[in-house]
Enzyme design. Sequence first.
Site, PDB file in Angstrom:
ATOM      1  N   GLU A  44      -2.729  -9.440  -6.518  1.00 56.95           N
ATOM      2  CA  GLU A  44      -2.794  -7.987  -6.360  1.00 56.95           C
ATOM      3  C   GLU A  44      -1.834  -7.303  -7.318  1.00 56.95           C
ATOM      4  O   GLU A  44      -0.715  -7.784  -7.545  1.00 56.95           O
ATOM      5  CB  GLU A  44      -2.419  -7.625  -4.918  1.00 56.95           C
ATOM      6  CG  GLU A  44      -2.340  -6.142  -4.619  1.00 56.95           C
ATOM      7  CD  GLU A  44      -1.842  -5.841  -3.219  1.00 56.95           C
ATOM      8  OE1 GLU A  44      -2.066  -4.725  -2.742  1.00 56.95           O
ATOM      9  OE2 GLU A  44      -1.215  -6.737  -2.593  1.00 56.95           O
ATOM     10  N   LYS A 131      -9.140  -0.819  -3.366  1.00 61.11           N
ATOM     11  CA  LYS A 131      -8.615  -1.079  -2.023  1.00 61.11           C
ATOM     12  C   LYS A 131      -8.911   0.105  -1.104  1.00 61.11           C
ATOM     13  O   LYS A 131      -8.580   1.248  -1.416  1.00 61.11           O
ATOM     14  CB  LYS A 131      -7.113  -1.329  -2.112  1.00 61.11           C
ATOM     15  CG  LYS A 131      -6.463  -1.865  -0.848  1.00 61.11           C
ATOM     16  CD  LYS A 131      -5.007  -2.216  -1.136  1.00 61.11           C
ATOM     17  CE  LYS A 131      -4.317  -2.821   0.068  1.00 61.11           C
ATOM     18  NZ  LYS A 131      -2.902  -3.175  -0.230  1.00 61.11           N
ATOM     19  N   CYS A 165      -5.198  -7.820  -0.282  1.00 59.52           N
ATOM     20  CA  CYS A 165      -4.063  -7.891   0.629  1.00 59.52           C
ATOM     21  C   CYS A 165      -4.481  -7.540   2.063  1.00 59.52           C
ATOM     22  O   CYS A 165      -5.400  -8.143   2.600  1.00 59.52           O
ATOM     23  CB  CYS A 165      -2.925  -7.010   0.106  1.00 59.52           C
ATOM     24  SG  CYS A 165      -1.282  -7.558   0.667  1.00 59.52           S
TER      25      CYS A 165
END
Length: 306
Positions: A44, A131, A165
């Site tokens: 990430e 994300k 994540c």
Amino acid sequence: MPKSIVAALQIGSLPGGKGETLEQILSYEQAIIESGARLVVMPEALLGGYPKGEGFGTQLGYRLPEGREAFARYFANAIKVPGAETEALAGLSARTGANLVLGVIERSGSTLYCTALYFEPQTGFVAKHRKLMPTGTERLIWGKGDGSTLPVIDSQVGRIGAAVCWENMMPLLRTAMYAKGVEVWCAPTVDEREMWQVSMRHIAHEGRCFVVSACQVQPSPQALGVEIANWSAERPLIAGGSVIIGPMGDVLAGPLLGGAGLLTAEIDTDELVRARYDYDVVGHYARPDVFELTVDERAKPGVRFI
């Protein structure tokens, strides 16, 4: 062929910024070729950086001028998609023959997104995923993605998709990705905790898919010139923990802790049918008469001209 080598490249963003970090990524070209990996997942926010410990001068109800300066520096280190960096990564994919999935900080207008990029050897940059939900104070600096960037793509190792994540812990997102037929789940992260390993094993077992998780590794804050209160000088900022998991939740490789490296494992997607014999979460184990998920994949710009 159903058998292939997949890899997690565990490295971290470098203090010199995106240019130095890109050179570090490219330096692994020969290692990727020698490994025979047909998919390489990277962490990430690798290009652009994960500013762990940075407060950006913000207190509830007000923001200090020095925080705006910190954000301006961070913004300058983000990348445009597509741009020079994506062109270089497309070249790496072509030369190594490997699909790449990696995390970047994407600059769009005056907003930053924590984004996963997909590269394919023949066609280069093919897709991205923003994300959906920044975690905690990440919301200060990153915008939220929408349903228009939830790709699952065909690749030489099978159908691949990515969640970044802690959005890996969003049950409805996982369900949507399972319904798209993901076979190799890519998880770029900066979460080094033992509980992350538990989550990765759970996703593999729940989705009956392979999981490749790549975590950043960073030395102690003092080594990076970063001040974090009450942080031990011996403790790394991010300790790694990249791991590759099989579809029954079995650990195939890793976790890799404490240093950089290319973690590899052989996978066989023919195993997925056997694994899903008694549990297909969006198939014979679903209850559409009781539960139904609707996914809105339309882009949601703040301003639309028609």
